[in-house]
Design an enzyme around this catalytic site. Structure first.
Site, PDB file in Angstrom:
ATOM      1  N   GLU A 176       4.279 -11.710  10.415  1.00  0.00           N
ATOM      2  CA  GLU A 176       3.639 -10.304  10.767  1.00  0.00           C
ATOM      3  C   GLU A 176       2.267 -10.163  10.231  1.00  0.00           C
ATOM      4  O   GLU A 176       2.412 -10.215   8.804  1.00  0.00           O
ATOM      5  CB  GLU A 176       4.635  -9.204  10.177  1.00  0.00           C
ATOM      6  CG  GLU A 176       4.118  -7.756  10.717  1.00  0.00           C
ATOM      7  CD  GLU A 176       5.270  -6.694  10.706  1.00  0.00           C
ATOM      8  OE1 GLU A 176       6.168  -6.702  11.706  1.00  0.00           O
ATOM      9  OE2 GLU A 176       5.534  -6.059   9.782  1.00  0.00           O
TER      10      GLU A 176
ATOM     11  N   CYS B  15       3.325 -12.748   5.917  1.00  0.00           N
ATOM     12  CA  CYS B  15       3.083 -11.366   6.207  1.00  0.00           C
ATOM     13  C   CYS B  15       1.653 -11.301   5.317  1.00  0.00           C
ATOM     14  O   CYS B  15       1.697 -11.855   4.162  1.00  0.00           O
ATOM     15  CB  CYS B  15       3.963 -10.425   5.575  1.00  0.00           C
ATOM     16  SG  CYS B  15       3.529  -8.659   5.876  1.00  0.00           S
TER      17      CYS B  15
ATOM     18  N   TYR C 175      -1.618  -9.017  10.159  1.00  0.00           N
ATOM     19  CA  TYR C 175      -2.737  -7.776  10.896  1.00  0.00           C
ATOM     20  C   TYR C 175      -4.214  -8.036  10.456  1.00  0.00           C
ATOM     21  O   TYR C 175      -4.199  -8.708   9.311  1.00  0.00           O
ATOM     22  CB  TYR C 175      -2.074  -6.415  10.402  1.00  0.00           C
ATOM     23  CG  TYR C 175      -1.559  -6.355   9.005  1.00  0.00           C
ATOM     24  CD1 TYR C 175      -2.582  -5.992   7.926  1.00  0.00           C
ATOM     25  CD2 TYR C 175      -0.342  -6.417   8.542  1.00  0.00           C
ATOM     26  CE1 TYR C 175      -1.959  -5.909   6.672  1.00  0.00           C
ATOM     27  CE2 TYR C 175       0.196  -6.474   7.314  1.00  0.00           C
ATOM     28  CZ  TYR C 175      -0.794  -6.094   6.590  1.00  0.00           C
ATOM     29  OH  TYR C 175      -0.118  -6.047   5.001  1.00  0.00           O
TER      30      TYR C 175
ATOM     31  N   TYR D 128       2.184   0.521   8.742  1.00  0.00           N
ATOM     32  CA  TYR D 128       2.346   0.113   7.523  1.00  0.00           C
ATOM     33  C   TYR D 128       3.596  -0.434   7.205  1.00  0.00           C
ATOM     34  O   TYR D 128       4.703   0.345   7.236  1.00  0.00           O
ATOM     35  CB  TYR D 128       1.977   0.988   6.173  1.00  0.00           C
ATOM     36  CG  TYR D 128       0.574   1.436   6.447  1.00  0.00           C
ATOM     37  CD1 TYR D 128      -0.674   0.702   5.912  1.00  0.00           C
ATOM     38  CD2 TYR D 128      -0.071   2.541   7.392  1.00  0.00           C
ATOM     39  CE1 TYR D 128      -2.072   1.180   6.079  1.00  0.00           C
ATOM     40  CE2 TYR D 128      -1.272   2.862   7.485  1.00  0.00           C
ATOM     41  CZ  TYR D 128      -2.036   2.247   6.961  1.00  0.00           C
ATOM     42  OH  TYR D 128      -3.484   2.485   6.949  1.00  0.00           O
ATOM     43  N   SER D 129       3.637  -1.572   6.613  1.00  0.00           N
ATOM     44  CA  SER D 129       4.941  -2.451   6.245  1.00  0.00           C
ATOM     45  C   SER D 129       5.481  -1.449   5.047  1.00  0.00           C
ATOM     46  O   SER D 129       4.958  -1.226   4.284  1.00  0.00           O
ATOM     47  CB  SER D 129       4.797  -3.566   5.622  1.00  0.00           C
ATOM     48  OG  SER D 129       4.117  -4.445   6.705  1.00  0.00           O
TER      49      SER D 129
HETATM   50  P1  FAD Z   1      -9.952   1.937  10.918  1.00  0.00           P
HETATM   51  O1  FAD Z   1     -10.690   2.740  10.767  1.00  0.00           O
HETATM   52  O2  FAD Z   1      -8.944   1.750  12.224  1.00  0.00           O
HETATM   53  O3  FAD Z   1     -10.889   0.625  11.099  1.00  0.00           O
HETATM   54  C1  FAD Z   1     -10.276  -0.566  11.363  1.00  0.00           C
HETATM   55  C2  FAD Z   1     -11.401  -1.273  12.404  1.00  0.00           C
HETATM   56  O4  FAD Z   1     -12.552  -1.558  11.759  1.00  0.00           O
HETATM   57  C3  FAD Z   1     -10.960  -2.397  13.001  1.00  0.00           C
HETATM   58  O5  FAD Z   1     -10.174  -2.541  14.198  1.00  0.00           O
HETATM   59  C4  FAD Z   1     -12.270  -3.383  13.355  1.00  0.00           C
HETATM   60  O6  FAD Z   1     -12.666  -3.028  14.624  1.00  0.00           O
HETATM   61  C5  FAD Z   1     -13.292  -2.781  12.206  1.00  0.00           C
HETATM   62  N1  FAD Z   1     -13.446  -3.756  10.975  1.00  0.00           N
HETATM   63  C6  FAD Z   1     -12.401  -4.133  10.123  1.00  0.00           C
HETATM   64  N2  FAD Z   1     -13.018  -4.835   9.174  1.00  0.00           N
HETATM   65  C7  FAD Z   1     -14.091  -5.180   9.609  1.00  0.00           C
HETATM   66  C8  FAD Z   1     -15.111  -6.084   9.244  1.00  0.00           C
HETATM   67  N3  FAD Z   1     -15.008  -6.724   8.072  1.00  0.00           N
HETATM   68  N4  FAD Z   1     -16.302  -6.084  10.116  1.00  0.00           N
HETATM   69  C9  FAD Z   1     -16.665  -5.496  11.268  1.00  0.00           C
HETATM   70  N5  FAD Z   1     -15.627  -4.553  11.677  1.00  0.00           N
HETATM   71  C10 FAD Z   1     -14.332  -4.387  10.890  1.00  0.00           C
HETATM   72  N6  FAD Z   1      -2.308  -2.236   6.031  1.00  0.00           N
HETATM   73  C11 FAD Z   1      -1.889  -2.137   4.646  1.00  0.00           C
HETATM   74  O7  FAD Z   1      -2.994  -1.835   3.829  1.00  0.00           O
HETATM   75  N7  FAD Z   1      -0.886  -2.312   4.214  1.00  0.00           N
HETATM   76  C12 FAD Z   1       0.111  -2.653   5.016  1.00  0.00           C
HETATM   77  O8  FAD Z   1       1.738  -2.809   4.538  1.00  0.00           O
HETATM   78  C13 FAD Z   1       0.194  -2.762   6.306  1.00  0.00           C
HETATM   79  N8  FAD Z   1       1.105  -3.286   6.875  1.00  0.00           N
HETATM   80  C14 FAD Z   1       0.702  -3.227   8.315  1.00  0.00           C
HETATM   81  C15 FAD Z   1       1.940  -3.633   9.254  1.00  0.00           C
HETATM   82  C16 FAD Z   1       1.513  -3.827  10.558  1.00  0.00           C
HETATM   83  C17 FAD Z   1       2.729  -4.231  11.676  1.00  0.00           C
HETATM   84  C18 FAD Z   1       0.396  -3.733  11.241  1.00  0.00           C
HETATM   85  C19 FAD Z   1       0.259  -3.847  12.720  1.00  0.00           C
HETATM   86  C20 FAD Z   1      -0.723  -3.366  10.266  1.00  0.00           C
HETATM   87  C21 FAD Z   1      -0.581  -3.287   8.950  1.00  0.00           C
HETATM   88  N9  FAD Z   1      -1.543  -3.029   8.200  1.00  0.00           N
HETATM   89  C22 FAD Z   1      -1.119  -2.637   6.739  1.00  0.00           C
HETATM   90  C23 FAD Z   1      -2.888  -2.492   8.540  1.00  0.00           C
HETATM   91  C24 FAD Z   1      -2.987  -1.100   8.780  1.00  0.00           C
HETATM   92  O9  FAD Z   1      -2.129  -0.723  10.033  1.00  0.00           O
HETATM   93  C25 FAD Z   1      -4.420  -0.542   9.432  1.00  0.00           C
HETATM   94  O10 FAD Z   1      -4.958  -1.517  10.364  1.00  0.00           O
HETATM   95  C26 FAD Z   1      -5.356  -0.688   8.069  1.00  0.00           C
HETATM   96  O11 FAD Z   1      -5.176   0.181   6.957  1.00  0.00           O
HETATM   97  C27 FAD Z   1      -6.848  -0.111   8.562  1.00  0.00           C
HETATM   98  O12 FAD Z   1      -6.753   0.982   9.128  1.00  0.00           O
HETATM   99  P2  FAD Z   1      -7.776   2.075   9.133  1.00  0.00           P
HETATM  100  O13 FAD Z   1      -7.513   3.342   9.891  1.00  0.00           O
HETATM  101  O14 FAD Z   1      -8.206   2.155   7.574  1.00  0.00           O
HETATM  102  O15 FAD Z   1      -9.101   1.316   9.661  1.00  0.00           O
END
Ligand code: FAD
Length: 399
Positions: free
Chosen positions: A397, A357, A399, A177-178
């Site tokens: 950046e 971003c 994601y 998370y940023s």
């Molecule tokens: P997970 O349970 O990991 O689910 C994600 C997975 O669900 C995806 O990989 C995909 O397979 C699937 N999926 C997602 N959407 C769909 C769809 N529409 N249809 C079908 N499948 C889907 N997030 C923020 O909120 N704020 C930030 O500031 C932020 N900064 C980031 C900075 C960086 C450098 C990076 C790499 C990511 C950042 N993210 C940010 C994103 C964050 O890291 C997570 O990816 C995000 O919160 C989702 O994680 P999760 O565990 O809730 O989802």
């Protein structure tokens, strides 16, 4: 010694290829080589005219460098007021700015806490950022760092390890998370870090069931007082330059605003905390979202535009409420096209940095907007962007 009339900080060297002499558009009869590069020195206030002139002559600008004692002292460049006459044997040396920035990167804290020994921080607060009528949930979370030595810089990210196990019974992997706060934290005591997190909710493509993202749901539901496993910090891509006179162009969708909140707070709200960084440049943020209630940190941002009208510009693209010039939804790229000439002029300056971003996919539209701007001046955007990246002035950046 340099000629003082051209060696000032606001003179640039264009490297141009493919120039032809065109009697219809330019009457000068200076000899021009049809192949190879020519170098033209151009004062800042003539940059756009000169680009147009070069385009009229069929030329393509392959690089723009500030005139330095290294690339200007040999006097082999041709002032932009006349046609280029000389082909140089060697390219001017590349800008020094990128090198300085790389050097500076040595002081950046990284991976102070790793996944096998994360920092255990406490959640201090967890507030909703989406107002009534908006879509989804985005939370501003603040964590206590006072029990460890987790330091960070604006533009970096931290990792979060959500509680529980995955479907194979293994601990969840970290999510990045940023960081949304400055190095001083929201309480200005250097003891907190803040995030801006959107809860991921989507319909499963096969079953149609609603799926909630693991880590984003964990964070959005976190109670103040709860422990949270934090790793990092990581990231060197989105750092601010040290130059307080730089132009900082920011393009964000949704939670992509997080690093830019940190930038803007550092530039404007925490001047007292940063005696060595008194921002005097221009910050311009483009922010895209679906509805007005989804504009994150809206009141504070608008307050900054009131307080610093000469140094901070804010441009919204609200896709479901505003219309673009052709009557379609208003996205960031439409705002870029609207402001193309000005953005293009700003991007020429060697101390302008552009940051993108947010959602993956937003880059395509931005490139489209910038291509339109660049082509007006006979410049190929893809080539020019490569050069900006090399100079570490184009930061992405998504994601
Ligand atoms: P997970 O349970 O990991 O689910 C994600 C997975 O669900 C995806 O990989 C995909 O397979 C699937 N999926 C997602 N959407 C769909 C769809 N529409 N249809 C079908 N499948 C889907 N997030 C923020 O909120 N704020 C930030 O500031 C932020 N900064 C980031 C900075 C960086 C450098 C990076 C790499 C990511 C950042 N993210 C940010 C994103 C964050 O890291 C997570 O990816 C995000 O919160 C989702 O994680 P999760 O565990 O809730 O989802």
């Amino acid at each position: 010694m340099n000629n003082p009339s051209v060696a000032g900080s606001r003179v640039f060297v264009y490297e141009v290829v493919g120039l032809r002499q065109n009697e219809a558009t330019d009457k000068t009869n200076s000899p021009i080589r049809r192949s190879g590069s020519v170098f033209i020195t151009v004062p800042y206030n003539r940059m756009n005219q000169e680009m147009q002139r070069i385009a009229r002559m069929g030329g393509k600008i392959v690089s723009i460098q500030p005139l330095t004692s290294e690339n200007g002292a040999n006097g082999k460049t041709t002032p932009g007021s006349g046609l280029p006459e000389t082909k140089l044997e060697e390219n001017p040396k590349p800008m020094t700015q990128a090198k300085e920035k790389t050097e500076h990167k040595k002081d950046i804290p990284v991976n102070l806490y790793r996944p096998n020994a994360p920092y255990i921080g406490k959640c201090l607060s967890n507030q909703e950022l989406v107002r009534e009528g908006g879509e989804g949930t985005v939370r501003h979370l603040k964590f206590d760092l006072s029990a460890g030595n987790l330091r960070y810089l604006e533009g970096q990210s931290i990792g979060i390890i959500p509680e529980g196990t995955d479907k194979n019974g293994k601990p969840h992997k970290i999510r990045l998370y940023s960081i949304a706060s400055t190095r001083h934290g929201d309480d200005l005591d250097d003891k907190t870090v803040s995030l801006c997190v959107r809860q991921l909710v989507y319909k499963h493509p096969e079953t149609g069931e609603q799926v909630f993202g693991v880590c984003s749901t964990y964070l959005c539901n976190l109670e103040p007082g709860a422990d949270v496993k934090i790793t990092g910090p990581v990231g060197k891509e989105m750092l601010l330059p040290d130059d307080p006179e730089a132009t900082i162009i920011m393009m964000a969708t949704g939670t992509g605003i997080a690093p830019f909140r940190a930038f803007l707070w550092r530039m404007f709200k925490e001047k007292e905390q940063n005696p060595d960084y008194q921002f005097k440049g221009l910050a311009w943020m483009f922010f895209g979202c679906a509805y007005t209630p989804n504009i994150l940190y809206k009141d504070q941002l608008e307050e900054l535009t009131q307080q610093y009208p000469d140094n901070f510009r804010l441009t919204y693209a609200i896709s479901r409420e505003q219309k673009n010039a052709s009557g379609g939804k208003m996205y960031i790229q439409d705002r870029i096209k609207e402001n193309a000439d000005q953005l293009w002029e700003l991007i020429q300056k060697p101390n302008t940095h552009t940051y993108i971003c947010g959602l993956k996919g937003m880059e395509g539209g931005i490139d489209e907007g910038m291509s339109a701007a660049a082509s007006k001046f006979g410049v190929n955007w893809a080539d020019y962007q490569k050069q900006l990246k090399k100079q570490e002035r184009w930061h992405v950046e998504t994601y």
